[in-house]
Design an enzyme around this catalytic site. Structure first.
Site, PDB file in Angstrom:
ATOM      1  N   GLY A 141      21.220 -77.766   2.274  1.00  0.00           N
ATOM      2  CA  GLY A 141      22.051 -77.189   3.332  1.00  0.00           C
ATOM      3  C   GLY A 141      23.401 -77.863   3.458  1.00  0.00           C
ATOM      4  O   GLY A 141      23.945 -78.006   4.556  1.00  0.00           O
ATOM      5  N   GLY A 142      23.978 -78.298   2.344  1.00  0.00           N
ATOM      6  CA  GLY A 142      25.338 -78.821   2.355  1.00  0.00           C
ATOM      7  C   GLY A 142      26.343 -77.688   2.195  1.00  0.00           C
ATOM      8  O   GLY A 142      26.011 -76.510   2.390  1.00  0.00           O
TER       9      GLY A 142
ATOM     10  N   VAL B  62      16.166 -74.210   3.049  1.00  0.00           N
ATOM     11  CA  VAL B  62      15.253 -75.352   3.113  1.00  0.00           C
ATOM     12  C   VAL B  62      16.077 -76.609   2.888  1.00  0.00           C
ATOM     13  O   VAL B  62      16.785 -76.717   1.887  1.00  0.00           O
ATOM     14  CB  VAL B  62      14.178 -75.246   1.997  1.00  0.00           C
TER      15      VAL B  62
ATOM     16  N   LYS C 218      16.126 -81.070   3.350  1.00  0.00           N
ATOM     17  CA  LYS C 218      15.359 -82.259   3.728  1.00  0.00           C
ATOM     18  C   LYS C 218      15.988 -82.977   4.914  1.00  0.00           C
ATOM     19  O   LYS C 218      15.382 -83.893   5.470  1.00  0.00           O
ATOM     20  CB  LYS C 218      15.178 -83.201   2.533  1.00  0.00           C
TER      21      LYS C 218
ATOM     22  N   PHE D  66      47.117 -85.243  -4.789  1.00  0.00           N
ATOM     23  CA  PHE D  66      45.954 -86.039  -5.181  1.00  0.00           C
ATOM     24  C   PHE D  66      46.158 -86.486  -6.630  1.00  0.00           C
ATOM     25  O   PHE D  66      47.075 -86.017  -7.307  1.00  0.00           O
ATOM     26  CB  PHE D  66      44.680 -85.186  -5.055  1.00  0.00           C
TER      27      PHE D  66
ATOM     28  N   PHE E 205      11.021 -80.917   2.712  1.00  0.00           N
ATOM     29  CA  PHE E 205      11.371 -81.593   1.461  1.00  0.00           C
ATOM     30  C   PHE E 205      10.756 -80.816   0.287  1.00  0.00           C
ATOM     31  O   PHE E 205       9.528 -80.785   0.142  1.00  0.00           O
ATOM     32  CB  PHE E 205      10.837 -83.024   1.520  1.00  0.00           C
TER      33      PHE E 205
ATOM     34  N   GLN F 233      31.337 -89.944 -12.437  1.00  0.00           N
ATOM     35  CA  GLN F 233      32.657 -90.339 -11.957  1.00  0.00           C
ATOM     36  C   GLN F 233      32.579 -91.556 -11.047  1.00  0.00           C
ATOM     37  O   GLN F 233      31.844 -91.558 -10.060  1.00  0.00           O
ATOM     38  CB  GLN F 233      33.319 -89.192 -11.184  1.00  0.00           C
TER      39      GLN F 233
ATOM     40  N   HIS G 226      34.854 -93.722  -8.486  1.00  0.00           N
ATOM     41  CA  HIS G 226      36.063 -93.567  -7.681  1.00  0.00           C
ATOM     42  C   HIS G 226      36.741 -94.931  -7.655  1.00  0.00           C
ATOM     43  O   HIS G 226      36.078 -95.947  -7.467  1.00  0.00           O
ATOM     44  CB  HIS G 226      35.684 -93.113  -6.269  1.00  0.00           C
TER      45      HIS G 226
ATOM     46  N   LEU H 217      33.593 -95.074   0.754  1.00  0.00           N
ATOM     47  CA  LEU H 217      34.768 -94.476   0.115  1.00  0.00           C
ATOM     48  C   LEU H 217      36.036 -94.647   0.950  1.00  0.00           C
ATOM     49  O   LEU H 217      36.047 -94.384   2.141  1.00  0.00           O
ATOM     50  CB  LEU H 217      34.492 -92.979  -0.081  1.00  0.00           C
TER      51      LEU H 217
ATOM     52  N   GLU I 180      41.215 -90.951  -1.890  1.00  0.00           N
ATOM     53  CA  GLU I 180      42.370 -90.875  -2.764  1.00  0.00           C
ATOM     54  C   GLU I 180      43.618 -90.444  -1.985  1.00  0.00           C
ATOM     55  O   GLU I 180      44.752 -90.702  -2.405  1.00  0.00           O
ATOM     56  CB  GLU I 180      42.068 -89.828  -3.848  1.00  0.00           C
TER      57      GLU I 180
ATOM     58  N   ARG J  21      41.114 -90.352 -11.887  1.00  0.00           N
ATOM     59  CA  ARG J  21      40.160 -91.379 -11.452  1.00  0.00           C
ATOM     60  C   ARG J  21      39.591 -92.181 -12.612  1.00  0.00           C
ATOM     61  O   ARG J  21      39.410 -93.395 -12.505  1.00  0.00           O
ATOM     62  CB  ARG J  21      39.019 -90.716 -10.675  1.00  0.00           C
TER      63      ARG J  21
ATOM     64  N   HIS K 157      30.647 -92.253  -7.700  1.00  0.00           N
ATOM     65  CA  HIS K 157      31.057 -91.298  -6.682  1.00  0.00           C
ATOM     66  C   HIS K 157      30.496 -89.895  -6.909  1.00  0.00           C
ATOM     67  O   HIS K 157      30.117 -89.230  -5.962  1.00  0.00           O
ATOM     68  CB  HIS K 157      32.589 -91.239  -6.670  1.00  0.00           C
TER      69      HIS K 157
ATOM     70  N   GLU L 236      27.278 -79.882  -6.406  1.00  0.00           N
ATOM     71  CA  GLU L 236      27.256 -81.042  -7.298  1.00  0.00           C
ATOM     72  C   GLU L 236      26.006 -81.084  -8.160  1.00  0.00           C
ATOM     73  O   GLU L 236      26.025 -81.665  -9.253  1.00  0.00           O
ATOM     74  CB  GLU L 236      27.392 -82.346  -6.483  1.00  0.00           C
TER      75      GLU L 236
ATOM     76  N   ARG M  30      36.231 -85.158 -13.162  1.00  0.00           N
ATOM     77  CA  ARG M  30      36.605 -84.166 -12.143  1.00  0.00           C
ATOM     78  C   ARG M  30      37.939 -84.537 -11.513  1.00  0.00           C
ATOM     79  O   ARG M  30      38.212 -85.693 -11.218  1.00  0.00           O
ATOM     80  CB  ARG M  30      35.541 -84.097 -11.056  1.00  0.00           C
ATOM     81  N   LEU M  31      38.751 -83.520 -11.305  1.00  0.00           N
ATOM     82  CA  LEU M  31      39.998 -83.695 -10.590  1.00  0.00           C
ATOM     83  C   LEU M  31      39.680 -83.821  -9.104  1.00  0.00           C
ATOM     84  O   LEU M  31      38.970 -82.990  -8.540  1.00  0.00           O
ATOM     85  CB  LEU M  31      40.861 -82.462 -10.834  1.00  0.00           C
TER      86      LEU M  31
ATOM     87  N   SER N  83      36.174 -80.599  -5.816  1.00  0.00           N
ATOM     88  CA  SER N  83      34.738 -80.422  -5.551  1.00  0.00           C
ATOM     89  C   SER N  83      34.486 -79.662  -4.259  1.00  0.00           C
ATOM     90  O   SER N  83      33.583 -78.828  -4.199  1.00  0.00           O
ATOM     91  CB  SER N  83      34.004 -81.748  -5.547  1.00  0.00           C
TER      92      SER N  83
END
Lengths: 596, 247
Positions: free
Chosen positions: A17-18, A40, A42, A121, A161, A235, A237, A247, A250, A295, A363, A387, A398-399, A403
């Site tokens: 659920g991101g 679903v 977690k 960036f 989960f 990657q 960072h 973090l 950038e 990066r 990262h 991801e 990755r630039l 993302s």
């Protein structure tokens, strides 16, 4: 363990659920409210790690920018490993998706005339990063979650989960999941499953990633026979806080921050990233130059400085200084308030007055579940996005700020593709799904009830961490990777010797942590073996024994298939090139015009 | 020198096994740079795998790890052992919520309250995807602080009204409703008025201001609720005095 109850049933189940999962869910809900849709996760969706993204999301919106420039920056940033058809699609869709986020209420920073602001960036020819101060991921995640709340038909399984994909008739037909509150293991049938479970930074000890980023969905797909693509590309960072790995965005460099070694020198000038301008020069910071290099190159420069003895000792490993003092308190408070808060709380310094100690930190996983540009995996009925998936627009590096946009562009695409599939897929044999669930329940019960074994989760996890950090970090070599692979094989054996303390059904986080560790070991092995077999250096994957890029042999994606003993078999797939033939990556000067 | 330690006195409750809650003491290595969450993780990893709690980002933004620390609601990733050392640290689940297990609270009630305030942009027109809605920096500033809520639930634990009246919508959700009401892109004021103006809405607030005190993100829910009360009063007057007019 709890007895099994009746199977649950939906048309589409989204696991995770991101940002990507929520965007997919909204797409399905808007496209066809009659479809039965479940999410679903977690954790409660607003806890997902999208929340921690800081700097911003890239899309071409300004008149001085162009489709070609965003494509070129992404492709050169990827060291030509990105699939260019996917990049073109992504760059084309990106502005519409960020405008959509704006219409849903995302509080983007604004120009005086009310238009959205953008900032530069790393690795960008032209500034194109939309931002909501330095909490862009937080605002995007909450905006998406709150927007989704208006769709009553969406069923959420918060704090469930997922442990297994249900496969029958050659199709993915649902998942098995533990309801954490009760410990019940449930069969959730679905005509299509979208995996959006995020990265797996927690396979390393020092990472910006939150505790939940254990690559669960990636491992589920891998165990079900779906290949993992480009897993060797991890990657780092360049600017994490020592000790915690928290973090520092950038955007701190995008707003003019500079990196200094122990002599107070802008050491990046020695690494083929161009010449520094004074910080008060109106042209500073220059795009694709010095601190706004990509990066991978900045992290490699740190390692070289460390070898030269030019880094600064700290109790948590060597650091360099990120200096943003010249930006001034007023601008820092407006554009980088979270950087200031984090540095004060977790490094004990106020960046208005002192430089921030930073070091490279794991990262992002460029690799993930193999999908096509519609997010479909080779397994009918199974989609992957975010991801956890590899389409690939990231290639070997990755630039920054691609993302967050990727979650939206491909999240929507996944929802649309899955909805289309379930409306046409017809009916198929699902007679074994409940017996498969029973076997999965038995497998988990065996872990839960194990009364022999003298290992603790933390010790085994610690050895996995050590194996990854010592051999599969920024610079790699066949010998170190061989050792890492051996150590990981030992770690895998020890999984069976872990005995849990917790025999309670309700919210048993020791059990879920154990299942997460199993998932991480699978992913760690895919990373290490894929890295060992790629005998070239490209982007984030740097081999000291093979220091050059080798387009003859390796202008290809690695494809790791899980074999019975858990180790992968690695095959290769050609990269899609459309308009940008492979060229040298050039930073610190005007990029060579290429292709289009 | 032997390793210094600090004692954590931790609330324990497992619904299936325990008739009532207890406290369990753990001696944890003391490190100046450790947050309370580090100490709890150390217990889980090294001493007692049965301790259950939520955490993820460990940087104060995911909102998972709120607990009562010596009686005050805190994000455990943002408070340091050194702020309490050498005294005992008492760790309990957030109050004003049912406990699921150990330090894990039941969030169902909040999730319903959140949805009830319609925390999304409401407009009549259809989206035109070719351009953003214009919003000036001052229009953004009008609601920005109220958009910073991470749903950590500390304010619900601090709220004296929720202590007596679990139906009260509560600080975080009301502040969020106000955030959307203040957003120049939103036209949903009227649709939110029923819930905002209800007894369990802004008028339930006794304006003690504890919510604003404990908020780790400076959202100022108490301020949002006071502003919303004024807006709600104006809306009421308009509806009474000008019942024929457009509100």
């Amino acid at each position: 363990m709890r007895q099994m109850s009746e199977a649950l049933q939906h048309d589409i189940v989204i696991v995770g659920g991101g940002g990507a999962g929520l965007r997919a869910a909204i797409a399905v809900a808007q496209l066809d409210p009659n479809l039965s849709l479940a999410v679903v996760s977690k954790v409660y969706p607003m806890r997902s790690h999208t929340v921690a993204a800081e700097g911003g999301a890239a899309a071409v919106i300004k008149d001085n920018d162009s489709f070609e420039a965003h494509c070129y920056d992404t492709i050169s940033g990827s060291d030509w490993l990105a699939d260019q058809d996917a990049v073109e699609l992504f760059v084309d869709e990106a502005p519409r998706e960020l405008i959509q986020m704006e219409h849903w209420g995302c509080p983007w920073n604004r120009e005086p005339d009310g238009r959205v602001s953008v900032r530069p960036f790393g690795g960008m020819t032209i500034e194109r990063t939309w931002f909501a101060s330095d909490k862009t991921g937080f605002h995007m995640l909450h905006t998406l979650f709150q927007t989704l709340l208006q769709y009553d038909a969406v069923k959420r399984y918060d704090e469930w989960f997922a442990t297994k994909l249900l496969i029958e008739d050659g199709r993915c037909q649902g998942v098995v999941a533990i309801e954490m509150r009760t410990g019940q293991i449930r069969c959730i049938k679905a005509k299509a499953v979208i995996l959006s479970t995020g990265g797996a930074g927690r396979i390393f000890p020092f990472t910006t990633n939150g505790a939940i980023k254990t690559g669960d969905g990636t491992a589920l797909a891998y165990k079900a026979g779906v290949p993992l693509k480009d897993m060797e590309f991890v990657q780092y960072h360049p600017t994490g806080l020592p000790g915690t790995g928290i973090l520092i965005t950038e955007a701190a460099r995008g707003e003019g921050g500079v990196l200094l070694n122990k002599h107070g020198e802008r050491y990046l000038k020695d690494y083929d990233l161009g010449e520094p301008l004074e910080v008060d020069d109106p042209k500073h910071p220059q795009k694709r130059t010095m601190e706004l290099g990509p990066r991978d190159r900045l992290c490699q420069a740190f390692m070289k400085e460390h070898e030269k003895g030019n880094t600064i000792e700290s109790p948590f490993g060597d650091v360099v200084h990120l200096d943003i003092r010249h930006i001034g308190e007023k601008k820092i408070n407006k554009l980088l308030p979270f950087v200031r808060e984090l540095a004060k709380n977790y490094a004990g310094i106020d960046p208005v007055h002192e430089p921030i100690p930073v070091r490279p930190v794991v990262h992002y996983m460029m690799g993930g579940i193999h999908t096509d540009i519609d997010t479909a995996t080779p397994m009918p009925g199974l989609y992957a996005v975010g991801e956890c998936a590899c389409i690939s627009i990231n290639g070997a590096n990755r630039l920054g700020s691609n993302s967050l946009t990727k979650l939206l562009v491909f999240g929507k695409r996944a929802g649309v593709a899955a909805a289309k599939y379930v409306r046409s897929c017809g009916k198929f044999d699902d007679s074994s799904l409940e017996s498969q669930t029973a076997s999965e329940q038995a497998r988990i019960a065996a872990i839960f009830n194990r009364t022999s074994g003298n290992e603790r989760i933390a010790a085994v996890r610690g050895d996995m961490h050590h194996a990854m950090e010592s051999g599969a970090g920024i610079y790699r070599h066949d010998a170190t990777l061989a050792t890492t692979c051996e150590k990981l094989a030992m770690v895998r054996k020890r999984l069976g010797n872990i005995q849990l303390d917790d025999r309670s059904n309700c919210f048993n986080t020791e059990l879920t942590t154990m299942l997460e560790l199993e998932n991480m070991v699978d992913i760690a092995e895919a990373v290490a073996h894929s890295a060992r077999q790629r005998t070239e250096s490209r982007g984030s994957h740097q081999r000291t024994d093979f220091p050059e890029r080798d387009d003859q042999k390796f202008l290809k994606h690695s494809m790791a298939y899980r074999t019975e003993d858990g180790t992968p078999r690695v095959e290769y797939l050609d990269v899609v090139i459309t308009k940008w033939p492979p060229a040298k990556r050039v930073y610190g000067e005007k990029p060579i015009e290429s292709g289009a | 020198m032997p390793q210094e330690t600090i004692t954590l006195e931790v609330f324990r409750y497992r619904p299936e096994e325990d008739k009532q809650s207890t406290f369990q003491n753990y001696d944890v290595p003391y490190h100046e740079h450790w947050v309370v969450l580090d100490a709890i993780n150390w217990i889980k990893d090294n001493v007692d795998g049965t301790l259950s709690y939520r955490w993820s980002c460990r940087m104060g933004v995911c909102g998972s790890c709120g607990m009562m620390i010596n009686g005050e609601p805190k994000l455990t990733c943002a408070v340091f052992l050194k702020d309490y050392f050498p005294k005992v640290i008492r760790v309990e689940p957030l109050v004003n919520f049912p406990v699921e297990r150990d330090l894990v609270i039941d969030m169902d009630g909040f999730m319903e309250k959140l949805k009830s305030v319609k925390p999304w942009i409401i407009r009549d027109d259809t989206d035109q995807m070719d351009q953003e809605y214009l919003q000036t920096p001052s229009q953004l500033a009008a609601y920005k602080d109220f958009s910073m809520c991470i749903n950590c639930m500390l304010c619900y634990s601090a709220c004296p009204v929720l202590d007596g009246d679990p139906e009260f919508i509560g600080p975080a959700a009301l502040a969020l409703a106000h955030r959307y009401n203040l957003d120049s892109r939103d036209k949903g004021n009227e649709q939110r008025q029923d819930i905002m103006g209800a007894e369990e809405g802004v008028w339930g607030c006794a304006f003690v201001g504890e919510c604003t005190e404990v908020c780790p993100k400076n959202v100022n829910p108490a301020g949002a609720i006071q502003q919303a009360k004024i807006a709600s009063t104006k809306a009421w007057y308009r509806s009474v005095l000008l019942p024929w007019g457009k509100r």
